[in-house]
Scaffold this motif. Sequence first.
Motif, PDB file in Angstrom:
ATOM      1  N   SER A 235      39.875  29.248 -25.642  1.00  9.63           N
ATOM      2  CA  SER A 235      39.604  30.154 -24.514  1.00  9.63           C
ATOM      3  C   SER A 235      40.773  31.118 -24.295  1.00  9.63           C
ATOM      4  N   GLN A 236      42.013  30.612 -24.360  1.00 12.09           N
ATOM      5  CA  GLN A 236      43.153  31.507 -24.115  1.00 12.09           C
ATOM      6  C   GLN A 236      43.337  32.494 -25.278  1.00 12.09           C
TER       7      GLN A 236
ATOM      8  N   ALA B  78      34.341  31.512 -23.455  1.00  7.50           N
ATOM      9  CA  ALA B  78      34.246  30.167 -24.031  1.00  7.50           C
ATOM     10  C   ALA B  78      33.144  29.355 -23.356  1.00  7.50           C
TER      11      ALA B  78
ATOM     12  N   PRO C  93      46.525  25.632 -13.452  1.00 12.00           N
ATOM     13  CA  PRO C  93      47.985  25.774 -13.609  1.00 12.00           C
ATOM     14  C   PRO C  93      48.367  26.998 -14.445  1.00 12.00           C
ATOM     15  N   THR C  94      47.527  27.347 -15.412  1.00 16.38           N
ATOM     16  CA  THR C  94      47.784  28.556 -16.202  1.00 16.38           C
ATOM     17  C   THR C  94      47.716  29.792 -15.313  1.00 16.38           C
TER      18      THR C  94
ATOM     19  N   ALA D 261      41.349  21.660 -13.091  1.00 12.61           N
ATOM     20  CA  ALA D 261      42.589  20.904 -13.347  1.00 12.61           C
ATOM     21  C   ALA D 261      43.307  21.441 -14.588  1.00 12.61           C
ATOM     22  N   ALA D 262      42.527  21.840 -15.596  1.00  6.41           N
ATOM     23  CA  ALA D 262      43.131  22.301 -16.852  1.00  6.41           C
ATOM     24  C   ALA D 262      43.609  23.753 -16.770  1.00  6.41           C
ATOM     25  N   VAL D 263      42.804  24.609 -16.166  1.00 12.79           N
ATOM     26  CA  VAL D 263      43.054  26.047 -16.257  1.00 12.79           C
ATOM     27  C   VAL D 263      43.834  26.601 -15.050  1.00 12.79           C
TER      28      VAL D 263
ATOM     29  N   LEU E 252      46.599  17.737 -18.665  1.00 10.51           N
ATOM     30  CA  LEU E 252      45.474  18.644 -18.378  1.00 10.51           C
ATOM     31  C   LEU E 252      45.006  18.523 -16.936  1.00 10.51           C
ATOM     32  N   GLY E 253      45.762  17.849 -16.102  1.00 11.04           N
ATOM     33  CA  GLY E 253      45.365  17.766 -14.692  1.00 11.04           C
ATOM     34  C   GLY E 253      45.728  16.410 -14.129  1.00 11.04           C
TER      35      GLY E 253
ATOM     36  N   PRO F 157      33.857  20.756 -25.081  1.00 14.90           N
ATOM     37  CA  PRO F 157      33.201  20.325 -23.840  1.00 14.90           C
ATOM     38  C   PRO F 157      33.427  21.274 -22.659  1.00 14.90           C
ATOM     39  N   LEU F 158      34.055  22.424 -22.928  1.00 11.22           N
ATOM     40  CA  LEU F 158      34.360  23.348 -21.832  1.00 11.22           C
ATOM     41  C   LEU F 158      33.087  23.931 -21.203  1.00 11.22           C
TER      42      LEU F 158
ATOM     43  N   THR G 164      37.238  19.312 -13.741  1.00 16.88           N
ATOM     44  CA  THR G 164      37.923  19.227 -15.039  1.00 16.88           C
ATOM     45  C   THR G 164      38.482  20.581 -15.462  1.00 16.88           C
TER      46      THR G 164
ATOM     47  N   ARG H 160      50.617  29.957 -12.872  1.00 13.23           N
ATOM     48  CA  ARG H 160      51.873  30.417 -13.476  1.00 13.23           C
ATOM     49  C   ARG H 160      51.827  31.916 -13.739  1.00 13.23           C
TER      50      ARG H 160
ATOM     51  N   ARG I 103      50.768  23.670 -23.389  1.00 13.12           N
ATOM     52  CA  ARG I 103      50.229  22.666 -22.458  1.00 13.12           C
ATOM     53  C   ARG I 103      48.827  22.247 -22.868  1.00 13.12           C
ATOM     54  N   TYR I 104      48.009  23.208 -23.273  1.00 14.31           N
ATOM     55  CA  TYR I 104      46.664  22.844 -23.712  1.00 14.31           C
ATOM     56  C   TYR I 104      46.718  21.911 -24.927  1.00 14.31           C
TER      57      TYR I 104
ATOM     58  N   GLY J  76      38.706  34.940 -21.299  1.00 12.11           N
ATOM     59  CA  GLY J  76      38.563  33.913 -22.338  1.00 12.11           C
ATOM     60  C   GLY J  76      37.777  32.710 -21.857  1.00 12.11           C
ATOM     61  N   LEU J  77      38.017  32.305 -20.602  1.00 11.20           N
ATOM     62  CA  LEU J  77      37.263  31.183 -20.042  1.00 11.20           C
ATOM     63  C   LEU J  77      35.781  31.549 -19.939  1.00 11.20           C
TER      64      LEU J  77
ATOM     65  N   GLY K 234      40.575  35.096 -25.116  1.00 12.93           N
ATOM     66  CA  GLY K 234      40.878  35.998 -24.001  1.00 12.93           C
ATOM     67  C   GLY K 234      42.047  36.922 -24.309  1.00 12.93           C
TER      68      GLY K 234
ATOM     69  N   GLN L  27      43.077  35.111 -19.375  1.00 15.70           N
ATOM     70  CA  GLN L  27      42.594  33.725 -19.324  1.00 15.70           C
ATOM     71  C   GLN L  27      41.189  33.646 -18.726  1.00 15.70           C
TER      72      GLN L  27
ATOM     73  N   LEU M  79      38.483  18.959 -25.716  1.00 11.22           N
ATOM     74  CA  LEU M  79      38.738  19.843 -24.574  1.00 11.22           C
ATOM     75  C   LEU M  79      39.963  20.700 -24.842  1.00 11.22           C
TER      76      LEU M  79
END
Lengths: 204, 204
Positions: free
Chosen positions: B162-163, A170, A193-194, A189-191, B203-204, A178-179, A186, A197, B197-198, A166-167, B166, A163, B155
């Motif tokens: 991105s995932q 990206a 939690p991934t 908050a999105a990434v 997303l937050g 918009p990443l 932002t 986990r 989830r994406y 990839g982030l 990656g 991840q 987004l």
Amino acid sequence: MPGVAVPQEPARRRGRRRSGADTREQVLTAARAAFAERGYDGATVRHIAERAGVDAAMVHHWFGSKDALFTASLDIPLDPAAVFPELLHGPRDQLGERLVTRFLTLWDATGGAPLASMLRSVAAHDDAARMLRDFVTRVILTRVVATLGPDQPDLRAALVGSQLIGLGMARYVVKLEPLASADHATVVAAVAPTVQRYLTGPLG
Amino acid sequence: MPGVAVPQEPARRRGRRRSGADTREQVLTAARAAFAERGYDGATVRHIAERAGVDAAMVHHWFGSKDALFTASLDIPLDPAAVFPELLHGPRDQLGERLVTRFLTLWDATGGAPLASMLRSVAAHDDAARMLRDFVTRVILTRVVATLGPDQPDLRAALVGSQLIGLGMARYVVKLEPLASADHATVVAAVAPTVQRYLTGPLG
């Protein structure tokens, strides 16, 4: 070399003569060659110092640790000895958040150039791919995941690596909007939690 | 060119003469140049056909759609017209699972070479980075996310991108173990919840 935040020489030495900077660059060149040929575990600081024609104590003085020398040789602007205690300090269930925040702070400062350069090498050379593998194993696995003591630590480290790679691709290289322009809150908050986990949650 | 699963010429033509395959290759070369210069929206099938010195009807006959021509020109072994109806068919809350499964099936068949080649281009050339951006926007955003109608579709598409980028890097290029050799069930169980989830989650 952009973005390498290895410990600098003491300020009083700066500008007095070029040889300090030149020697440091020689050490990094020797380190890149040694890590590529032998992998993280096979390359020793002593061998790298010999290869660069400097004293091993000088390498320790400049880079502090083999980990720090390794990340500097990868053009990753990161001093593991400074970063990871800070990352691991704090609530375990917010580690994903701290890790993604640190990742963004670290790479935003230098932009896409060092990442693009690393990815170009990784896609072109098996040696560079091995160095990035070693980085994930040594740094993400050993320094972060293993300290948490979850099941399947290797898989978790690789997933976190996937991840974050990839982030980085990206946001900084492909510049996917918009990443690419999103503020840290932002993205975190999105990434986060991934990543959380992958670190401590159920994997299926 | 490895791994390009564009529609083949009809079987009766195969082997009769080389010119069909040569012409198809000319069309792909023209398409790569046109998409790189003008982006997905700016490049037209008509312009690409002219550039390759063939009839536009022939391009449609071979590739079926501009999307399919685009993915073929990127060396992505994917026919969007065939894949996406299949992906979108089925429970919405298992779309992440279907998408990751399809991704693994698609790339396992060709291994790391086409991905490494694409990433090398992306890291080296802004044009190639734009093509991959366009791919995520056109294919992931327009064909998948937009059909789900969630908030922040751009987004979400970038996060899915991105995932998947990656995962592709980690499994096929960097060859991060155990992710590189893990069976599909293991990877899907770990990564599908992220993609789901994406696509549809908070997303937050």
